[in-house]
Design a protein around this motif. Structure first.
Motif, PDB file in Angstrom:
ATOM      1  N   ILE A  18       0.835  -1.199   0.000  1.00  0.00           N
ATOM      2  CA  ILE A  18       0.000   0.000   0.000  1.00  0.00           C
ATOM      3  C   ILE A  18       0.872   1.252   0.000  1.00  0.00           C
ATOM      4  CG2 ILE A  18      -1.721   1.310   1.320  1.00  0.00           C
ATOM      5  CD1 ILE A  18      -2.713  -1.299  -0.170  1.00  0.00           C
ATOM      6  N   ASN A  19       1.935   1.245   0.794  1.00  0.00           N
ATOM      7  CA  ASN A  19       2.840   2.399   0.818  1.00  0.00           C
ATOM      8  C   ASN A  19       3.505   2.626  -0.533  1.00  0.00           C
ATOM      9  OD1 ASN A  19       2.228   3.100   3.444  1.00  0.00           O
ATOM     10  ND2 ASN A  19       3.916   1.914   4.306  1.00  0.00           N
ATOM     11  N   MET A  20       3.812   1.549  -1.262  1.00  0.00           N
ATOM     12  CA  MET A  20       4.370   1.691  -2.610  1.00  0.00           C
ATOM     13  C   MET A  20       3.377   2.394  -3.530  1.00  0.00           C
ATOM     14  SD  MET A  20       6.136  -1.956  -3.392  1.00  0.00           S
ATOM     15  CE  MET A  20       7.037  -2.811  -2.113  1.00  0.00           C
ATOM     16  N   LEU A  21       2.105   2.055  -3.390  1.00  0.00           N
ATOM     17  CA  LEU A  21       1.077   2.701  -4.217  1.00  0.00           C
ATOM     18  C   LEU A  21       0.980   4.187  -3.901  1.00  0.00           C
ATOM     19  CD1 LEU A  21      -1.715  -0.013  -4.091  1.00  0.00           C
ATOM     20  CD2 LEU A  21      -0.322   0.628  -6.058  1.00  0.00           C
ATOM     21  N   TYR A  22       0.982   4.523  -2.617  1.00  0.00           N
ATOM     22  CA  TYR A  22       0.905   5.929  -2.223  1.00  0.00           C
ATOM     23  C   TYR A  22       2.134   6.712  -2.680  1.00  0.00           C
ATOM     24  CZ  TYR A  22      -3.067   4.812   0.834  1.00  0.00           C
ATOM     25  OH  TYR A  22      -4.287   4.419   1.338  1.00  0.00           O
ATOM     26  N   GLU A  23       3.292   6.057  -2.682  1.00  0.00           N
ATOM     27  CA  GLU A  23       4.513   6.729  -3.144  1.00  0.00           C
ATOM     28  C   GLU A  23       4.465   6.977  -4.651  1.00  0.00           C
ATOM     29  OE1 GLU A  23       9.227   5.692  -3.498  1.00  0.00           O
ATOM     30  OE2 GLU A  23       8.211   5.079  -1.666  1.00  0.00           O
ATOM     31  N   LYS A  24       4.018   5.980  -5.401  1.00  0.00           N
ATOM     32  CA  LYS A  24       3.944   6.104  -6.859  1.00  0.00           C
ATOM     33  C   LYS A  24       2.832   7.065  -7.287  1.00  0.00           C
ATOM     34  CE  LYS A  24       4.445   5.091 -11.219  1.00  0.00           C
ATOM     35  NZ  LYS A  24       5.539   5.669 -11.973  1.00  0.00           N
ATOM     36  N   PHE A  25       1.723   6.995  -6.582  1.00  0.00           N
ATOM     37  CA  PHE A  25       0.552   7.792  -6.922  1.00  0.00           C
ATOM     38  C   PHE A  25       0.139   8.634  -5.707  1.00  0.00           C
ATOM     39  CE2 PHE A  25       0.218   3.735  -9.293  1.00  0.00           C
ATOM     40  CZ  PHE A  25       0.280   4.216 -10.590  1.00  0.00           C
ATOM     41  N   PRO A  26       0.785   9.793  -5.503  1.00  0.00           N
ATOM     42  CA  PRO A  26       0.435  10.622  -4.341  1.00  0.00           C
ATOM     43  C   PRO A  26      -1.035  11.062  -4.354  1.00  0.00           C
ATOM     44  CG  PRO A  26       2.451  11.414  -5.374  1.00  0.00           C
ATOM     45  CD  PRO A  26       1.881  10.356  -6.272  1.00  0.00           C
ATOM     46  N   GLU A  27      -1.586  11.244  -5.535  1.00  0.00           N
ATOM     47  CA  GLU A  27      -3.003  11.568  -5.687  1.00  0.00           C
ATOM     48  C   GLU A  27      -3.721  10.339  -6.237  1.00  0.00           C
ATOM     49  OE1 GLU A  27      -4.555  14.380  -4.721  1.00  0.00           O
ATOM     50  OE2 GLU A  27      -2.604  14.932  -3.896  1.00  0.00           O
ATOM     51  N   PRO A  28      -4.985  10.149  -5.895  1.00  0.00           N
ATOM     52  CA  PRO A  28      -5.709   8.961  -6.375  1.00  0.00           C
ATOM     53  C   PRO A  28      -5.727   8.879  -7.903  1.00  0.00           C
ATOM     54  CG  PRO A  28      -6.997  10.124  -4.708  1.00  0.00           C
ATOM     55  CD  PRO A  28      -5.819  11.000  -5.046  1.00  0.00           C
ATOM     56  N   PRO A  29      -5.225   7.781  -8.473  1.00  0.00           N
ATOM     57  CA  PRO A  29      -5.237   7.627  -9.925  1.00  0.00           C
ATOM     58  C   PRO A  29      -6.538   7.021 -10.455  1.00  0.00           C
ATOM     59  CG  PRO A  29      -4.028   5.827  -8.954  1.00  0.00           C
ATOM     60  CD  PRO A  29      -4.439   6.737  -7.816  1.00  0.00           C
ATOM     61  N   VAL A  30      -7.362   6.502  -9.544  1.00  0.00           N
ATOM     62  CA  VAL A  30      -8.610   5.827  -9.910  1.00  0.00           C
ATOM     63  C   VAL A  30      -9.660   6.115  -8.835  1.00  0.00           C
ATOM     64  CG1 VAL A  30      -7.493   3.943 -11.208  1.00  0.00           C
ATOM     65  CG2 VAL A  30      -7.840   3.710  -8.750  1.00  0.00           C
ATOM     66  N   SER A  31     -10.900   5.746  -9.109  1.00  0.00           N
ATOM     67  CA  SER A  31     -11.964   5.964  -8.123  1.00  0.00           C
ATOM     68  C   SER A  31     -12.243   4.728  -7.281  1.00  0.00           C
ATOM     69  CB  SER A  31     -13.248   6.407  -8.826  1.00  0.00           C
ATOM     70  OG  SER A  31     -13.675   5.416  -9.734  1.00  0.00           O
ATOM     71  N   ALA A  32     -11.763   3.575  -7.729  1.00  0.00           N
ATOM     72  CA  ALA A  32     -11.959   2.334  -6.980  1.00  0.00           C
ATOM     73  C   ALA A  32     -10.761   1.418  -7.183  1.00  0.00           C
ATOM     74  CB  ALA A  32     -13.236   1.626  -7.428  1.00  0.00           C
ATOM     75  N   VAL A  33     -10.453   0.638  -6.165  1.00  0.00           N
ATOM     76  CA  VAL A  33      -9.371  -0.341  -6.213  1.00  0.00           C
ATOM     77  C   VAL A  33      -9.977  -1.710  -5.941  1.00  0.00           C
ATOM     78  CG1 VAL A  33      -7.282  -1.174  -5.053  1.00  0.00           C
ATOM     79  CG2 VAL A  33      -7.565   1.268  -5.519  1.00  0.00           C
ATOM     80  N   LEU A  34      -9.702  -2.648  -6.828  1.00  0.00           N
ATOM     81  CA  LEU A  34     -10.133  -4.035  -6.649  1.00  0.00           C
ATOM     82  C   LEU A  34      -8.991  -4.805  -6.024  1.00  0.00           C
ATOM     83  CD1 LEU A  34     -12.008  -6.518  -7.204  1.00  0.00           C
ATOM     84  CD2 LEU A  34     -10.801  -6.719  -9.396  1.00  0.00           C
ATOM     85  N   LEU A  35      -9.246  -5.427  -4.886  1.00  0.00           N
ATOM     86  CA  LEU A  35      -8.251  -6.294  -4.258  1.00  0.00           C
ATOM     87  C   LEU A  35      -8.507  -7.721  -4.717  1.00  0.00           C
ATOM     88  CD1 LEU A  35      -8.305  -4.961  -0.586  1.00  0.00           C
ATOM     89  CD2 LEU A  35      -6.638  -4.452  -2.375  1.00  0.00           C
ATOM     90  N   VAL A  36      -7.484  -8.344  -5.276  1.00  0.00           N
ATOM     91  CA  VAL A  36      -7.601  -9.723  -5.739  1.00  0.00           C
ATOM     92  C   VAL A  36      -6.673 -10.574  -4.888  1.00  0.00           C
ATOM     93  CG1 VAL A  36      -7.296 -11.296  -7.676  1.00  0.00           C
ATOM     94  CG2 VAL A  36      -8.117  -8.973  -8.088  1.00  0.00           C
ATOM     95  N   PHE A  37      -7.266 -11.398  -4.063  1.00  0.00           N
ATOM     96  CA  PHE A  37      -6.516 -12.302  -3.204  1.00  0.00           C
ATOM     97  C   PHE A  37      -7.455 -13.413  -2.768  1.00  0.00           C
ATOM     98  CE2 PHE A  37      -8.472  -9.085  -0.659  1.00  0.00           C
ATOM     99  CZ  PHE A  37      -8.984  -9.765   0.434  1.00  0.00           C
TER     100      PHE A  37
END
Length: 167
Positions: A18-37
């Motif tokens: 999650i921290n990697m995502l926040y570092e790469k994308f400081p602002e939301p790049p999408v309106s929804a995130v699908l978690l696949v696990f």
């Protein structure tokens, strides 16, 4: 299922991902995130009170983080976090699909992943690799692997071949 395979190439802590995502994308790049696990695997491990090793503790942490993300969203609640796949199919009310929930759920997740704006996965997952390679051939190039060193753009515009699975 042995999730301890390819351990050197994996990022096992959900907080790190999650921290990697926040570092790469400081602002939301999408309106929804699908978690696949595989929630079933994570919840079954959590219910196994006979285990108290580091893996079990990490699993408990990851389940807590996943549940918090689903409840609170990401980027300060600006982005909804959802699950689809097996649980959705199992609870669909369709007896045929519910019987094959794991298989049908993976198909649902795959096609959502292929159609996503951005796909982030691990290179040691056949699911991630197949979804990203399908996107590669569709010219959907916003595909990232999370690695121990951070997010890696796996399909930049100059790349001519898709990723080859392996570890």
């Amino acid at each position: 299922q042995n999730v301890r395979v390819c351990i050197g190439e994996r990022v096992m802590n959900m907080t790190d991902i999650i921290n990697m995502l926040y570092e790469k994308f400081p602002e939301p790049p999408v309106s929804a995130v699908l978690l696949v696990f595989s929630r079933d695997i994570i919840e079954n491990e959590e219910a196994n009170d006979k285990q108290d090793d580091d893996f079990h503790k990490l699993n408990s942490h990851n389940l807590k983080i996943l549940n918090e993300l689903r409840e609170n969203g990401m980027w300060g609640g600006k982005v909804k976090v959802v699950e689809a796949g097996s649980r959705m199919v199992e609870e669909s009310g369709n007896d045929f699909y519910a019987y094959y929930y794991n298989f049908v759920g993976s198909i649902v997740n795959f096609f959502i992943a292929v159609q996503a704006t951005i796909l982030v996965g691990t290179e040691v997952s056949t699911f991630s690799t197949y979804a990203m390679n399908s996107r590669f051939y569709r010219e959907s190039r916003e595909n990232y692997f999370y690695r121990p060193g951070g997010l890696y753009w796996m399909s930049p515009p100059n790349q001519t071949k898709p990723h080859r699975f392996g570890c």
